[in-house]
Motif scaffolding. Structure first.
Motif, PDB file in Angstrom:
ATOM      1  N   GLU A 219       0.656  -1.151   0.212  1.00  0.00           N
ATOM      2  CA  GLU A 219      -0.072  -0.035   0.046  1.00  0.00           C
ATOM      3  C   GLU A 219       0.889   1.077  -0.050  1.00  0.00           C
ATOM      4  O   GLU A 219       1.728   1.393   0.701  1.00  0.00           O
ATOM      5  CB  GLU A 219      -0.969   0.133   1.463  1.00  0.00           C
ATOM      6  N   TYR A 220       0.552   1.994  -0.780  1.00  0.00           N
ATOM      7  CA  TYR A 220       1.341   3.549  -1.093  1.00  0.00           C
ATOM      8  C   TYR A 220       0.629   4.468  -0.539  1.00  0.00           C
ATOM      9  O   TYR A 220      -0.570   4.695  -0.863  1.00  0.00           O
ATOM     10  CB  TYR A 220       1.699   3.633  -2.379  1.00  0.00           C
ATOM     11  N   ARG A 221       0.968   5.180   0.188  1.00  0.00           N
ATOM     12  CA  ARG A 221       0.469   6.571   0.849  1.00  0.00           C
ATOM     13  C   ARG A 221       1.080   7.888   0.434  1.00  0.00           C
ATOM     14  O   ARG A 221       2.366   7.719   0.268  1.00  0.00           O
ATOM     15  CB  ARG A 221       0.441   6.457   2.539  1.00  0.00           C
ATOM     16  N   TRP A 222       0.488   8.977   0.224  1.00  0.00           N
ATOM     17  CA  TRP A 222       0.858  10.164  -0.197  1.00  0.00           C
ATOM     18  C   TRP A 222       1.360  10.823   0.835  1.00  0.00           C
ATOM     19  O   TRP A 222       0.398  11.293   1.864  1.00  0.00           O
ATOM     20  CB  TRP A 222       0.008  10.837  -1.116  1.00  0.00           C
ATOM     21  N   GLN A 223       2.681  11.485   0.553  1.00  0.00           N
ATOM     22  CA  GLN A 223       3.203  12.416   1.435  1.00  0.00           C
ATOM     23  C   GLN A 223       3.969  13.516   0.603  1.00  0.00           C
ATOM     24  O   GLN A 223       4.750  13.177   0.044  1.00  0.00           O
ATOM     25  CB  GLN A 223       4.005  12.243   2.632  1.00  0.00           C
ATOM     26  N   ASP A 224       3.627  14.911   0.721  1.00  0.00           N
ATOM     27  CA  ASP A 224       4.571  15.797  -0.016  1.00  0.00           C
ATOM     28  C   ASP A 224       5.065  16.837   0.800  1.00  0.00           C
ATOM     29  O   ASP A 224       5.652  17.922   0.401  1.00  0.00           O
ATOM     30  CB  ASP A 224       3.364  16.433  -1.168  1.00  0.00           C
ATOM     31  N   GLY A 225       4.750  16.827   1.986  1.00  0.00           N
ATOM     32  CA  GLY A 225       5.373  18.059   2.985  1.00  0.00           C
ATOM     33  C   GLY A 225       4.642  19.287   3.124  1.00  0.00           C
ATOM     34  O   GLY A 225       4.896  20.155   3.762  1.00  0.00           O
ATOM     35  N   LYS A 226       3.418  19.474   2.005  1.00  0.00           N
ATOM     36  CA  LYS A 226       2.692  20.671   2.114  1.00  0.00           C
ATOM     37  C   LYS A 226       1.255  20.203   2.645  1.00  0.00           C
ATOM     38  O   LYS A 226       0.971  20.471   3.747  1.00  0.00           O
ATOM     39  CB  LYS A 226       2.777  20.921   0.467  1.00  0.00           C
ATOM     40  N   ASP A 227       0.355  19.743   1.342  1.00  0.00           N
ATOM     41  CA  ASP A 227      -1.030  19.654   1.678  1.00  0.00           C
ATOM     42  C   ASP A 227      -1.019  18.340   2.537  1.00  0.00           C
ATOM     43  O   ASP A 227      -2.105  17.893   3.066  1.00  0.00           O
ATOM     44  CB  ASP A 227      -1.736  19.450   0.558  1.00  0.00           C
TER      45      ASP A 227
END
Length: 214
Positions: free
Chosen positions: A97-105
Motif C-alpha cells: 500500500e502506498y500513501r501520499w506525503q508531500d510535506g505541504k498539503d
C-alpha cells in the motif's frame, strides 16, 4: 490482433500534457540518440548505458522526463477503469500500500484512492521537472547537488505506477493488446535504474518476477 501503439496510446487517453525537450538543445540531441537506440532493436541493457563523452546528469534528466511521459501514457490507458470504487486505495495487491506525503498539503503519509494518488504524483513530478533550479535547460547552468537524489525519488514513485497497473489493471492492458509495449517500457526502466543504482532494490519487490527479464 494487437492494436498498434498509436491506437492504444491515443491522444484522448493521455493522462496529462507531456513535457517536451526543446529542439536545438543538448538534451534534445541526447533524447533523439536514446530514442534511435531504442528503435534500432539493440539490447536494452546496452541502450541505457551512458554514451561516451556525455554527462551523467544530462543522461539521467533525459530518461526521467521520458519515463514520466511514457508512464503517464501507460496510466492513461487504464485510468478510466481506475476509480474510487474499483481502486479505493493506492496499492499493489494486498501486500503493498502506498500513501501520499508531500510535506505541504499532506504532511503525513495519507491513504488515498489510486486515481487521486496518481494525480498528485504527476503534479508533483511535473512541478519538479519544470523547475529550472532542479532541471536546468540553459547552457552552462549546472545541476543542483541533490539532483540525483531528486531523480531517485521521482523514479521510485513512478515505479509504484507500474506496480498498480500490473497488479490491478493488467487484464485491461491485455484486452487492448498493449502488454508487449508495457513490458518493454518496464524492462527499459528496470535496466536504467539498475545501471545507475537509482532505486533501492528492496523497493522493487512487488514486481520481483518481472525484474528477472532477459
Amino acid at each position: 490482433m494487437a492494436l498498434c501503439l498509436g491506437q492504444v496510446f491515443s491522444k484522448d487517453k493521455t493522462f496529462r500534457p507531456k513535457k517536451r525537450f526543446e529542439p536545438g538543445t543538448q538534451r534534445f540531441e541526447l533524447y533523439k540518440k536514446a530514442q534511435a537506440s531504442l528503435k534500432s532493436g539493440l539490447d536494452l541493457r546496452k541502450v541505457v548505458q551512458l554514451p561516451e563523452g556525455e554527462n551523467l546528469n544530462d543522461w539521467i534528466a533525459v530518461h526521467v522526463v521520458d519515463f514520466f511521459n511514457r508512464i503517464n501514457l501507460i496510466y492513461g490507458t487504464v485510468s478510466e477503469y481506475c476509480s474510487e470504487r474499483t481502486c479505493p486505495i493506492m496499492s499493489g495487491g494486498l501486500r503493498y500500500e502506498y500513501r501520499w506525503q508531500d510535506g505541504k498539503d499532506y504532511k503525513r503519509p495519507t491513504k488515498l484512492p489510486a486515481l487521486k494518488y496518481m494525480n498528485l504524483l504527476m503534479d508533483w513530478i511535473e512541478s519538479l521537472i519544470n523547475n529550472e533550479e532542479i532541471f536546468p535547460t540553459r547552457v552552462g547552468v549546472p545541476f543542483p547537488k541533490n539532483f540525483q537524489q531528486v531523480c531517485k525519488k521521482i523514479l521510485s514513485r513512478l515505479f509504484r505506477v507500474f506496480v498498480h497497473v500490473y497488479i490491478h489493471h493488467f487484464d485491461s492492458i491485455c484486452s487492448m493488446g498493449a502488454e508487449a509495449h508495457i513490458n518493454t517500457c518496464y524492462k527499459h526502466y528496470y535496466y536504467f535504474i539498475s545501471e545507475f543504482n537509482l532505486i533501492d532494490h528492496s523497493e522493487l519487490e512487488p514486481l520481483e518476477p518481472l525484474s528477472h527479464v532477459s
